[in-house]
Enzyme design. Structure first.
Site, short mmCIF file in Angstrom:
data_model
loop_
_atom_site.label_atom_id
_atom_site.label_comp_id
_atom_site.label_asym_id
_atom_site.label_seq_id
_atom_site.Cartn_x
_atom_site.Cartn_y
_atom_site.Cartn_z
NE ARG A 73 -19.74 46.26 -103.82
CZ ARG A 73 -20.71 45.72 -103.09
NH1 ARG A 73 -21.59 46.51 -102.49
NH2 ARG A 73 -20.82 44.43 -102.94
N PRO A 87 -11.03 66.25 -97.64
CG PRO A 87 -8.94 66.35 -96.61
CD PRO A 87 -9.63 66.58 -97.90
CG ASP A 128 -23.03 44.24 -99.39
OD1 ASP A 128 -22.76 43.05 -99.19
OD2 ASP A 128 -22.82 44.84 -100.45
CD GLU A 131 -0.97 70.39 -99.82
OE1 GLU A 131 -1.67 69.83 -100.70
OE2 GLU A 131 0.14 69.98 -99.49
CL1 6GU Z 1 -11.80 62.82 -100.12
N1 6GU Z 1 -9.28 63.52 -99.84
C1 6GU Z 1 -8.13 63.58 -99.16
N2 6GU Z 1 -7.08 64.18 -99.71
N3 6GU Z 1 -7.98 63.12 -97.93
C2 6GU Z 1 -9.04 62.52 -97.40
C3 6GU Z 1 -10.26 62.41 -98.05
C4 6GU Z 1 -10.35 62.93 -99.30
N4 6GU Z 1 -11.12 61.77 -97.26
C5 6GU Z 1 -10.45 61.51 -96.16
N5 6GU Z 1 -9.20 61.96 -96.22
#
Ligand code: 6GU
Length: 250
Positions: A159, A94, A174, A121
């Site tokens: 894709r 994230p 798209d 984490e």
């Molecule tokens: Cl790439 N990993 C995780 N664990 N949570 C996320 C993410 C990735 N992208 C958004 N939330």
């Protein structure tokens, strides 16, 4: 394209990557997906791959040694197979840059991707440096593990590999490819629960249909994703529509 995935949950793959467009692409040899169990690269008998964080705090951190060893093993296997270009290493987190269609396109141009599934984490920071990994997030929300994120990234990238989607024009058209959301679509019946398909789509007037679709795509984007409008490369017709839409609705 070759895609290697490193994960502590190898059993969840291929999952959705085994069906539909990507499933067929794999059968046809256009996309070669291999999954590696990170625990195989642990050096202790408990097959540990994480550890407590330096400095304290909640949660575990993925240890650097198994991850780096796994990626180096994959690289070595690929070099032995006669492939010269170094693979792109993608780490799901994230904390990464958000996946966009543009990023998917850049990754699709590489012949070999290694996707490392991180856990929420975190991963020891030195992994990113040593592997020169690109950290990628799929959006602003939290997933417990990177496996679903890896699947999303792989699906979006694969894709775009030439031949995977039969109709190249549909890929080019798209949502996001032109920086806007798609126009609404309809199929039969012409009237469903009292709701008629927009007249113009039944008219057979191709130019009128094209203009209607361009306008509806803009209308939706303006309403739902105004942030995309600022980034989109709009032609003169689109800019005129936009002025009209803003004047009418605003
Ligand atoms: Cl790439 N990993 C995780 N664990 N949570 C996320 C993410 C990735 N992208 C958004 N939330």
């Amino acid at each position: 394209m070759r895609i290697d995935v490193v994960t502590i949950f190898p059993g969840v793959f291929p999952g959705p990557l085994g069906v539909g467009t990507l499933g067929r692409a794999r059968e046809r040899g256009l996309v070669d997906l291999a999954v590696w169990d990170l625990r195989e690269f642990s050096s202790d008998r408990h097959r540990t791959v994480d550890d407590i964080p330096y400095g304290g705090g909640a949660g575990m951190v993925m240890a650097p040694e198994p991850l780096v060893r796994a990626v180096e093993a994959i690289r070595a296997a690929r070099t032995a197979g006669g492939h010269s270009e170094s693979p792109a290493v993608v780490l799901t987190t994230p904390q990464g840059e958000r996946l966009t269609q543009a990023r998917a396109r850049t990754l699709a141009a590489r012949p070999h991707l290694i996707v490392v599934c991180g856990r929420y984490e975190g991963v020891d920071e030195r992994v990113v440096e040593v592997l020169e990994a690109e950290e990628v997030s799929i959006g602003d929300y939290v997933l417990s593990g990177g496996e679903l994120a890896a699947m999303v990234i792989i699906e979006a990238v694969a894709r775009l590999v030439p031949g995977v989607v039969g109709d190249a024009e549909s890929v080019a058209r798209d949502s996001f490819s032109e920086g806007l959301l798609d126009h609404p679509s309809y199929t039969r019946p012409a009237v469903f629960r009292g709701r008629a398909v927009p007249e113009v789509l039944l008219s057979g007037h191709h130019e009128a249909i094209r203009r209607w679709r361009a306008r509806e795509a803009l209308r939706r984007t303006l309403l739902r994703r105004p942030d995309l409008i600022d980034e989109a490369a709009l032609d003169a017709e689109a800019r005129a529509f936009l002025t009209e839409l803003r004047n009418r609705d605003g």
